[in-house]
Design a protein around this motif. Structure first.
Motif, PDB file in Angstrom:
ATOM      1  N   ALA A   1       0.836  -1.201   0.000  1.00 28.58           N
ATOM      2  CA  ALA A   1       0.000   0.000   0.000  1.00 28.58           C
ATOM      3  C   ALA A   1       0.871   1.252   0.000  1.00 28.58           C
ATOM      4  O   ALA A   1       2.046   1.223   0.379  1.00 28.58           O
ATOM      5  N   ARG A   2       0.286   2.361  -0.411  1.00 28.54           N
ATOM      6  CA  ARG A   2       1.021   3.631  -0.388  1.00 28.54           C
ATOM      7  C   ARG A   2       1.219   4.127   1.038  1.00 28.54           C
ATOM      8  O   ARG A   2       2.248   4.707   1.368  1.00 28.54           O
ATOM      9  N   ASN A   3       0.224   3.905   1.856  1.00 25.91           N
ATOM     10  CA  ASN A   3       0.283   4.389   3.232  1.00 25.91           C
ATOM     11  C   ASN A   3       0.987   3.351   4.104  1.00 25.91           C
ATOM     12  O   ASN A   3       0.367   2.439   4.645  1.00 25.91           O
ATOM     13  N   THR A   4       2.299   3.497   4.228  1.00 27.38           N
ATOM     14  CA  THR A   4       3.074   2.607   5.097  1.00 27.38           C
ATOM     15  C   THR A   4       3.510   3.339   6.364  1.00 27.38           C
ATOM     16  O   THR A   4       4.479   2.954   7.015  1.00 27.38           O
ATOM     17  N   ARG A   5       2.785   4.395   6.693  1.00 25.48           N
ATOM     18  CA  ARG A   5       3.103   5.144   7.909  1.00 25.48           C
ATOM     19  C   ARG A   5       2.857   4.274   9.140  1.00 25.48           C
ATOM     20  O   ARG A   5       2.054   3.336   9.115  1.00 25.48           O
ATOM     21  N   LEU A   6       3.535   4.615  10.214  1.00 28.45           N
ATOM     22  CA  LEU A   6       3.310   3.931  11.482  1.00 28.45           C
ATOM     23  C   LEU A   6       1.857   4.111  11.905  1.00 28.45           C
ATOM     24  O   LEU A   6       1.329   5.221  11.913  1.00 28.45           O
ATOM     25  N   ARG A   7       1.199   3.012  12.243  1.00 30.59           N
ATOM     26  CA  ARG A   7      -0.188   3.077  12.691  1.00 30.59           C
ATOM     27  C   ARG A   7      -0.238   3.302  14.205  1.00 30.59           C
ATOM     28  O   ARG A   7       0.419   2.591  14.966  1.00 30.59           O
ATOM     29  N   VAL A   8      -1.026   4.275  14.610  1.00 28.95           N
ATOM     30  CA  VAL A   8      -1.307   4.500  16.029  1.00 28.95           C
ATOM     31  C   VAL A   8      -2.780   4.163  16.229  1.00 28.95           C
ATOM     32  O   VAL A   8      -3.658   4.883  15.755  1.00 28.95           O
ATOM     33  N   HIS A   9      -3.026   3.062  16.896  1.00 30.62           N
ATOM     34  CA  HIS A   9      -4.388   2.538  17.045  1.00 30.62           C
ATOM     35  C   HIS A   9      -4.949   2.962  18.404  1.00 30.62           C
ATOM     36  O   HIS A   9      -4.390   2.631  19.449  1.00 30.62           O
ATOM     37  N   TYR A  10      -6.064   3.669  18.372  1.00 30.77           N
ATOM     38  CA  TYR A  10      -6.716   4.135  19.597  1.00 30.77           C
ATOM     39  C   TYR A  10      -7.973   3.307  19.853  1.00 30.77           C
ATOM     40  O   TYR A  10      -8.880   3.282  19.017  1.00 30.77           O
ATOM     41  N   LEU A  11      -8.006   2.637  20.983  1.00 27.91           N
ATOM     42  CA  LEU A  11      -9.214   1.921  21.397  1.00 27.91           C
ATOM     43  C   LEU A  11     -10.025   2.882  22.260  1.00 27.91           C
ATOM     44  O   LEU A  11      -9.970   2.853  23.489  1.00 27.91           O
ATOM     45  N   LEU A  12     -10.776   3.742  21.591  1.00 30.60           N
ATOM     46  CA  LEU A  12     -11.528   4.768  22.306  1.00 30.60           C
ATOM     47  C   LEU A  12     -12.712   4.174  23.053  1.00 30.60           C
ATOM     48  O   LEU A  12     -13.019   4.574  24.177  1.00 30.60           O
ATOM     49  N   GLU A  13     -13.372   3.208  22.429  1.00 30.25           N
ATOM     50  CA  GLU A  13     -14.561   2.590  23.032  1.00 30.25           C
ATOM     51  C   GLU A  13     -14.461   1.082  22.831  1.00 30.25           C
ATOM     52  O   GLU A  13     -14.615   0.585  21.720  1.00 30.25           O
ATOM     53  N   ALA A  14     -14.203   0.371  23.913  1.00 26.84           N
ATOM     54  CA  ALA A  14     -13.955  -1.071  23.799  1.00 26.84           C
ATOM     55  C   ALA A  14     -15.232  -1.875  23.614  1.00 26.84           C
ATOM     56  O   ALA A  14     -15.224  -2.936  22.996  1.00 26.84           O
ATOM     57  N   GLY A  15     -16.345  -1.393  24.141  1.00 26.33           N
ATOM     58  CA  GLY A  15     -17.588  -2.154  24.058  1.00 26.33           C
ATOM     59  C   GLY A  15     -17.653  -3.233  25.122  1.00 26.33           C
ATOM     60  O   GLY A  15     -16.842  -3.282  26.052  1.00 26.33           O
ATOM     61  N   TRP A  16     -18.615  -4.144  24.973  1.00 28.06           N
ATOM     62  CA  TRP A  16     -18.872  -5.154  25.997  1.00 28.06           C
ATOM     63  C   TRP A  16     -18.287  -6.513  25.646  1.00 28.06           C
ATOM     64  O   TRP A  16     -18.305  -7.423  26.476  1.00 28.06           O
ATOM     65  N   LYS A  17     -17.797  -6.699  24.423  1.00 23.97           N
ATOM     66  CA  LYS A  17     -17.302  -8.011  24.003  1.00 23.97           C
ATOM     67  C   LYS A  17     -15.799  -7.941  23.770  1.00 23.97           C
ATOM     68  O   LYS A  17     -15.335  -7.244  22.869  1.00 23.97           O
ATOM     69  N   ALA A  18     -15.060  -8.692  24.589  1.00 22.60           N
ATOM     70  CA  ALA A  18     -13.603  -8.660  24.483  1.00 22.60           C
ATOM     71  C   ALA A  18     -13.129  -9.188  23.134  1.00 22.60           C
ATOM     72  O   ALA A  18     -12.193  -8.637  22.535  1.00 22.60           O
ATOM     73  N   ASP A  19     -13.765 -10.253  22.634  1.00 25.04           N
ATOM     74  CA  ASP A  19     -13.302 -10.828  21.368  1.00 25.04           C
ATOM     75  C   ASP A  19     -13.529  -9.864  20.209  1.00 25.04           C
ATOM     76  O   ASP A  19     -12.730  -9.807  19.265  1.00 25.04           O
ATOM     77  N   THR A  20     -14.609  -9.068  20.280  1.00 26.12           N
ATOM     78  CA  THR A  20     -14.860  -8.077  19.233  1.00 26.12           C
ATOM     79  C   THR A  20     -13.816  -6.968  19.281  1.00 26.12           C
ATOM     80  O   THR A  20     -13.327  -6.505  18.241  1.00 26.12           O
ATOM     81  N   ALA A  21     -13.461  -6.549  20.497  1.00 31.15           N
ATOM     82  CA  ALA A  21     -12.427  -5.518  20.642  1.00 31.15           C
ATOM     83  C   ALA A  21     -11.091  -6.018  20.105  1.00 31.15           C
ATOM     84  O   ALA A  21     -10.360  -5.284  19.426  1.00 31.15           O
TER      85      ALA A  21
END
Length: 378
Positions: free
Chosen positions: A345-365
């Motif tokens: 891909a063109r966008n090979t920038r470092l990804r910063v992943h924010y888990l702002l809202e985890a929800g109620w299901k751990a496996d989904t998060a």
């Protein structure tokens, strides 16, 4: 179809989804879990029913035994090199004031709920007269409270998130924000109340506060019940109808109207997704959610913007092509998609992943976290 067409061939099942729920194994007929009198279960339906009845413990035992027999193994991508950071949001005095005001309001609603149920004859001096109506009223209240405060806290954290994402962009990174709630259902209900000609200048309030107002308007117990004694001499109550229409308790309606007026005077807090999009703009933020419409800012106006069925694919492509530097996704974009720094891909920038809202299901998060950490990444 392949496993049925080749009954004598060896079959290897390969899945990116772990055996967290029974349905994740229900396709694997050749594991020997069901199939007739010589198998543990006669049919797949019987297998699913038995495992679901015993819950997670049964799934753990099943996965353990399958692994011991050499029929099941689980692997995951190494997280070596992944950095973790907990971002703390410090509530401002204004946010504390807003939170306290809503907490006080819910205390008042709770007290009025009891009074309204008594006025409507759902409860009485002798106790509960209609257990089903009381349970429904309590459930609706607790559901609205839980949903509202979840949205409120997520919304209050968003300014800190925005500042952090801004720093990421300045440092040349790409940001991915994981959420659960988009407020789509509430937005659609509010837009349905507006003439379409007003969609080019939306002035209606669509914030988490509306969940509470919606509860007070539609789920607060206002229907009148009449006491009666059943054949066994037990005092109970039943709903009152006049000409086929439910009769409302005047006192309960008055309490509902008073609460709506009080809630409407409290400070609204915009939803997290709307804050992100309105701050950075649609030219920077790629949205991968289930929303078919959204409200965006154009100049000084808020306008309704339709999203095509292919919008999520186009938004993902724009992010991966480095045309947009921020991507926000909900559960609708949390499975089977790739937002990682793929080498092709063109966008090979470092990804910063924010888990702002985890929800109620751990496996989904965890599924969501796997969108930015995949194979063949830079």
């Amino acid at each position: 179809r392949l496993q049925h067409a080749l009954p004598n061939a060896r079959i290897v099942y390969v899945s990116a989804t772990g055996a967290t729920i029974v349905h994740n194994l229900a396709y694997a007929q050749r594991l020997g879990l069901w199939g007739g009198e010589h198998f543990p279960f006669s049919t797949r339906a019987e297998f699913v029913e038995a495992i679901e009845a015993d819950g997670v413990a049964a799934m753990e035992v099943l996965a353990r035994d399958l692994r011991a027999l050499g029929l099941y193994t689980a692997r995951s991508l190494s997280f070596n090199g992944v950095e973790y950071e907990l971002i703390e949001h410090e509530l401002t005095p204004e946010q504390i004031r807003i939170y306290d005001a809503y907490a006080d309001a819910f205390g008042i609603i709770h007290n009025n709920l009891d009074a309204a149920m008594q006025a409507a004859n759902i409860t009485g001096s002798t106790g509960t007269l209609n257990a089903q109506a009381k349970s429904a009223a309590r459930s609706a209240f607790e559901s609205a409270k839980q949903r509202f405060f979840g949205h409120l806290l997520t919304s209050m954290k968003t300014p800190t998130l925005i500042r952090s994402v801004t720093r990421d962009l300045e440092e040349g990174h790409a940001a991915v924000v994981q959420i659960v709630s988009t407020g789509e259902a509430l937005m659609e209900r509010r837009l349905a109340e507006l003439p379409t000609e007003e969609w080019n200048d939306v002035r209606v309030d669509i914030t988490p506060r509306e969940y509470v107002l919606d509860y007070l308007a539609h789920s607060f117990p206002v229907q009148l019940y009449e006491p009666f004694t059943d054949s066994e001499g037990n005092l109970s109550s039943r709903p009152v109808y006049r000409e086929g229409q439910p009769v409302e308790s005047r006192e309960a309606v008055a309490r509902s109207d008073e609460l709506i007026a009080k809630l409407a005077s409290l400070t609204p807090v915009p939803g997290s997704l709307d804050q992100i999009i309105r701050h950075f703009g649609v030219d920077i933020v790629a949205e991968v959610t289930g929303r078919s419409r959204r409200i965006v800012r154009k100049g000084e106006r808020l306008v309704v913007e339709n999203r095509a069925a292919s919008a999520n694919l186009a938004e993902t492509r724009a992010f991966m092509d480095d045309q947009k530097r921020v991507l926000a996704f909900s559960d609708a974009g949390g499975t089977g998609r790739s937002y990682h720094a793929e080498l092709s891909a063109r966008n090979t920038r470092l990804r910063v992943h924010y888990l702002l809202e985890a929800g109620w299901k751990a496996d989904t998060a965890i599924q969501g976290l796997g969108r930015t950490h995949r194979t063949n990444q830079a």
